[in-house]
Scaffold this active site. Structure first.
Site, PDB file in Angstrom:
ATOM      1  CG  ASN A  22      36.027 -30.229  20.882  1.00  0.00           C
ATOM      2  OD1 ASN A  22      35.867 -29.199  20.245  1.00  0.00           O
ATOM      3  ND2 ASN A  22      37.035 -31.052  20.649  1.00  0.00           N
ATOM      4  NE  ARG A 103      39.709 -27.659  20.123  1.00  0.00           N
ATOM      5  CZ  ARG A 103      39.312 -27.431  18.875  1.00  0.00           C
ATOM      6  NH1 ARG A 103      38.034 -27.580  18.545  1.00  0.00           N
ATOM      7  NH2 ARG A 103      40.173 -27.046  17.950  1.00  0.00           N
ATOM      8  CG  HIS A 191      45.636 -28.700  15.971  1.00  0.00           C
ATOM      9  ND1 HIS A 191      46.126 -28.652  14.687  1.00  0.00           N
ATOM     10  CD2 HIS A 191      44.301 -28.905  15.861  1.00  0.00           C
ATOM     11  CE1 HIS A 191      45.140 -28.822  13.830  1.00  0.00           C
ATOM     12  NE2 HIS A 191      44.023 -28.977  14.524  1.00  0.00           N
ATOM     13  CG  LEU A 219      49.376 -35.268   9.799  1.00  0.00           C
ATOM     14  CD1 LEU A 219      50.086 -36.262   8.891  1.00  0.00           C
ATOM     15  CD2 LEU A 219      49.617 -33.843   9.335  1.00  0.00           C
ATOM     16  NE  ARG A 251      40.452 -25.348   8.629  1.00  0.00           N
ATOM     17  CZ  ARG A 251      40.745 -25.612   9.901  1.00  0.00           C
ATOM     18  NH1 ARG A 251      41.539 -24.815  10.582  1.00  0.00           N
ATOM     19  NH2 ARG A 251      40.257 -26.673  10.486  1.00  0.00           N
ATOM     20  NE  ARG A 295      37.740 -42.064   6.716  1.00  0.00           N
ATOM     21  CZ  ARG A 295      36.809 -41.963   7.650  1.00  0.00           C
ATOM     22  NH1 ARG A 295      36.640 -42.958   8.530  1.00  0.00           N
ATOM     23  NH2 ARG A 295      36.040 -40.889   7.728  1.00  0.00           N
ATOM     24  N   GLY A 338      43.307 -38.046  12.980  1.00  0.00           N
ATOM     25  CA  GLY A 338      42.674 -39.108  12.197  1.00  0.00           C
ATOM     26  C   GLY A 338      43.537 -39.650  11.079  1.00  0.00           C
ATOM     27  CD  GLU A 341      44.957 -40.950  16.312  1.00  0.00           C
ATOM     28  OE1 GLU A 341      44.090 -41.842  16.482  1.00  0.00           O
ATOM     29  OE2 GLU A 341      44.878 -39.817  16.810  1.00  0.00           O
ATOM     30  CG  HIS A 342      43.066 -44.232  11.978  1.00  0.00           C
ATOM     31  ND1 HIS A 342      43.152 -45.288  12.862  1.00  0.00           N
ATOM     32  CD2 HIS A 342      42.454 -43.222  12.666  1.00  0.00           C
ATOM     33  CE1 HIS A 342      42.608 -44.945  14.022  1.00  0.00           C
ATOM     34  NE2 HIS A 342      42.181 -43.701  13.930  1.00  0.00           N
ATOM     35  CD  GLU A 388      41.974 -31.975  20.306  1.00  0.00           C
ATOM     36  OE1 GLU A 388      42.491 -31.033  19.684  1.00  0.00           O
ATOM     37  OE2 GLU A 388      40.913 -32.526  19.953  1.00  0.00           O
TER      38      GLU A 388
END
Length: 403
Positions: A22, A103, A191, A219, A251, A295, A338, A341-342, A388
């Protein structure tokens, strides 16, 4: 499968593996998968390609990581980095590398599924570079690097755009003159490998319920939504390029084209400056002036960081509502990537504003990043880890088995 005349190991029927590559703009992720399974046997990463700080590492299935030296100027290019790392991966793996899956961001209107790479396929992919100048060249560089090192090993191209070829014509057509549309300007969507994985996991998790109308929110630093009906893409927020749709790390997402003209005509930006603004200086980074990392923004007390998060959430909520209208309703929602999920705070802020669609969530389950954050008898709201690489490995195994 013949052995390579260079450094590729000899492939035995009972002892073979698939390598997944990838390639990003300044990094390459690699993973070695066995004959089956969704978890890699080992993985590797090259970061900060093109800079003096370029580095490489290999991580085994137990999580032990070791650095791999990049001799000379190996870290200057994708080809150099791969040439340094591929023999190390082959040696570290207990299985021989039988095939390599890549990919590839853009398959254009030509490729609706993964394909074995030959000279004709590579030539077609090169012609698609104008549709994805920021991403496509790196994927092709990785293909060439593998070809040089392992010329006899089969390679497979797996496309981010392929999953979205089921979007209806009315949804993929942009309201532009025919001469522009005939040049290939249309909604492609990206995606797709991530969304294929989610469609598979929905069926495994929900059974027949997965045939309903779901919005999947991928996301991360790149972000998009996909509206699925019966596991197929019917709508997506990214369009002709990955610039469209949601606010992302760097972006802007959906932007009035007149603002782009203003930057050219009134601010004097040339193409390179404009590309840098749109691909590298906007999104969360541009809004906060601090970071593209959610984060960091969530931990920051600055008003600009707070505004960046609010704009991010606002755009997701707006686009989920629009997508629900486009696919005729909403039977469930999935978060992946990322942030998806978190970042429980971000999920919670989004879900609070989507209650009008009948979505309900459990605050405690959400804070714990539980696989399901909705009550049992409410429309399912799931958190599914992106994978992926497993999709690429699966397609590569399938095409290798047919040879």
């Amino acid at each position: 499968m013949p052995s390579s005349s260079r450094t590729a190991p000899i492939v035995m029927e009972s002892d073979r593996a698939v390598l997944v590559v990838n390639a990003g703009s300044s990094s390459i992720k690699l993973a070695v998968f066995g004959t089956d399974g969704e978890a890699p046997l080992l993985s590797a990463m090259v970061e900060r390609i093109g800079s003096d700080a370029a580095s490489a590492s290999v991580t085994d299935s137990a999580g032990a990581r070791r650095n791999v030296p990049l001799q000379g100027r190996a870290g200057d290019t994708h080809e150099g980095a791969l040439s340094a790392l591929l023999p190390v991966l082959a040696e570290a793996s207990s299985l021989a590398i039988a095939a390599v899956g890549h990919r590839i961001v853009h398959g254009g209107a030509t490729f609706s599924s993964s394909v074995t790479i030959d000279a004709a396929v590579l030539a077609t992919l090169e012609k698609l570079i104008p549709l994805a100048r920021t991403h496509q060249p790196h994927g092709l560089a990785a293909i060439r690097a593998v070809t040089v090192l392992w010329p006899d090993v089969m390679q497979v191209a797996c496309f981010d755009t392929a999953f979205h070829t089921t979007i209806p014509e009315k949804a993929r057509t942009l309201a532009l003159p025919r001469t522009v549309r005939d040049a290939g300007v249309r909604r492609y969507g990206f995606h797709g490998l991530s969304y294929r994985w989610i469609a598979q996991k929905l069926k495994e998790t929900l059974g027949g319920q997965a045939a309903g109308r779901f919005v999947v929110a991928h996301l991360g630093n790149g972000a998009s939504l996909c509206g699925m009906v019966d596991g197929q893409s019917r709508a997506t927020t990214m369009g002709f390029t990955p610039l469209d749709g949601l606010v992302m790390g760097e972006r802007p997402g959906l932007t009035d084209p007149g603002a782009v003209l203003f930057m050219v005509e009134e601010m004097g930006m040339d193409v390179d400056a404009l590309r840098n603004v749109l691909f590298k200086q906007s999104g969360l980074l541009g809004l906060s002036g601090l970071s593209n990392d959610m984060r960091v923004l969530l931990a920051s007390p600055s008003p600009e960081a707070r505004l960046a998060v609010e704009v991010y959430v606002h755009r997701v909520v707006r686009e989920v509502g629009a997508m629900a209208a486009e696919i005729g309703g909403l039977d469930g929602l999935v978060f992946t990537g990322g942030v998806g999920e978190h970042a429980s705070f971000v999920r919670g802020a989004i879900l609070e504003r989507l209650a009008f669609l009948g979505l309900r969530f459990d605050v405690s389950a959400n804070e714990k990043n539980a696989p399901r954050v909705s009550p049992q008898f409410a429309p399912p709201i799931l958190v599914i880890a992106a994978n992926e690489e497993a999709v690429i490995a699966s397609d590569t195994r399938l095409l290798y088995a047919r040879t």
